[in-house]
Write an enzyme that holds these catalytic residues in place. Sequence first.
Site, short mmCIF file in Angstrom:
data_model
loop_
_atom_site.label_atom_id
_atom_site.label_comp_id
_atom_site.label_asym_id
_atom_site.label_seq_id
_atom_site.Cartn_x
_atom_site.Cartn_y
_atom_site.Cartn_z
N ASP A 104 0.85 -1.19 0.00
CA ASP A 104 0.00 0.00 0.00
C ASP A 104 0.89 1.25 0.00
O ASP A 104 1.76 1.36 -0.84
CB ASP A 104 -0.95 -0.08 1.21
CG ASP A 104 -2.02 0.99 1.22
OD1 ASP A 104 -2.97 0.90 0.43
OD2 ASP A 104 -1.88 1.94 2.03
N TRP A 150 -8.45 9.06 -2.28
CA TRP A 150 -7.21 9.78 -2.59
C TRP A 150 -7.48 11.28 -2.68
O TRP A 150 -6.70 12.09 -2.18
CB TRP A 150 -6.64 9.30 -3.93
CG TRP A 150 -5.75 8.09 -3.82
CD1 TRP A 150 -5.83 7.07 -2.94
CD2 TRP A 150 -4.62 7.81 -4.66
NE1 TRP A 150 -4.84 6.15 -3.18
CE2 TRP A 150 -4.10 6.57 -4.21
CE3 TRP A 150 -4.03 8.46 -5.73
CZ2 TRP A 150 -2.98 5.99 -4.83
CZ3 TRP A 150 -2.92 7.87 -6.34
CH2 TRP A 150 -2.41 6.65 -5.89
N HIS A 268 -7.30 -6.87 0.27
CA HIS A 268 -6.25 -5.84 0.24
C HIS A 268 -5.07 -6.15 1.16
O HIS A 268 -3.91 -5.98 0.78
CB HIS A 268 -6.87 -4.49 0.62
CG HIS A 268 -5.91 -3.36 0.58
ND1 HIS A 268 -5.40 -2.85 -0.59
CD2 HIS A 268 -5.35 -2.61 1.59
CE1 HIS A 268 -4.59 -1.84 -0.32
NE2 HIS A 268 -4.53 -1.68 1.00
#
Length: 289
Positions: A104, A150, A268
């Site tokens: 990440d 983001w 993830h």
Amino acid sequence: MFEGFDLETVELSEASLRVRHGGSGPPVLLLHGHPRTHATWHRVAPLLARTHTVICPDLRGYGQSSKPLDTPDHSGMSKRALARDMAELMMHFGHARFAVVGHDRGSYVAFRLALDHPARVSHLAFLGQVPIGEALERANERFARLWWHWFFFAQPTKPERAILADPDAWYGNTPQKQAQMGEDAYADYRAAVHDAATVHAMLEDYRAGLGIDRQHDMTDRQAGHTVQCPTLVLWPTQDDPEPLYDDILAIWRPWAAVLRGQGIQSGHHMAEEVPDELAAIVLEFLDES
């Protein structure tokens, strides 16, 4: 967690880092992502430590490491600044050359470390995505829909207010997440996301990503700089990379001289969900490259 590992605080020239380290053999640096701490590696690190020296820091701004002063360009949380920390940290432990595995946001630090300090990095394993500059060039409607955070995180003030109003709700903290992470790792992570200074620093990471980090990536691309060490790219098939990027390795090929990669059946957080498989793939990469 981390049986047989030592935990200490290391004072560097620009930061004070909480660091866990253990094992013996060739050195491997493990870098966590947002919003985790180094504890995310607690199932993977002992497997690697059977044959390697493993070092797991809280990145600057994260967990119990120090927080940088704010600047208009957010350079205190730039990946270049965090990479400098890592180069200095590894020299502190006597490792002039080492492998680095990043997940990440930590993968972006690992990438910058390999570009800015090429003589120091023997292997790069990039877990999750593509370089920041490449991601932003592909920020289409699909990207905005899946990774809207983001752009929200880059806004001033409002993200802090939204997250700190109820960190458990924002990050989806549940008994199921606690079970996935492990009780001690979950407690460490949860303390971090409830700390206002840590939340602000983690958001500064994203603000740097949309500005100074992207500039650094594009400057390197224009200059023809590439990662010279063997590079492994892994992505979770149950997360966003495949929907976002049709061919992840095609995006990486201009950046890495020696490249391999594959998807892993995981969500993830691969280090928490499939630690045995992840450790086996990383060890194979380190041993064969």
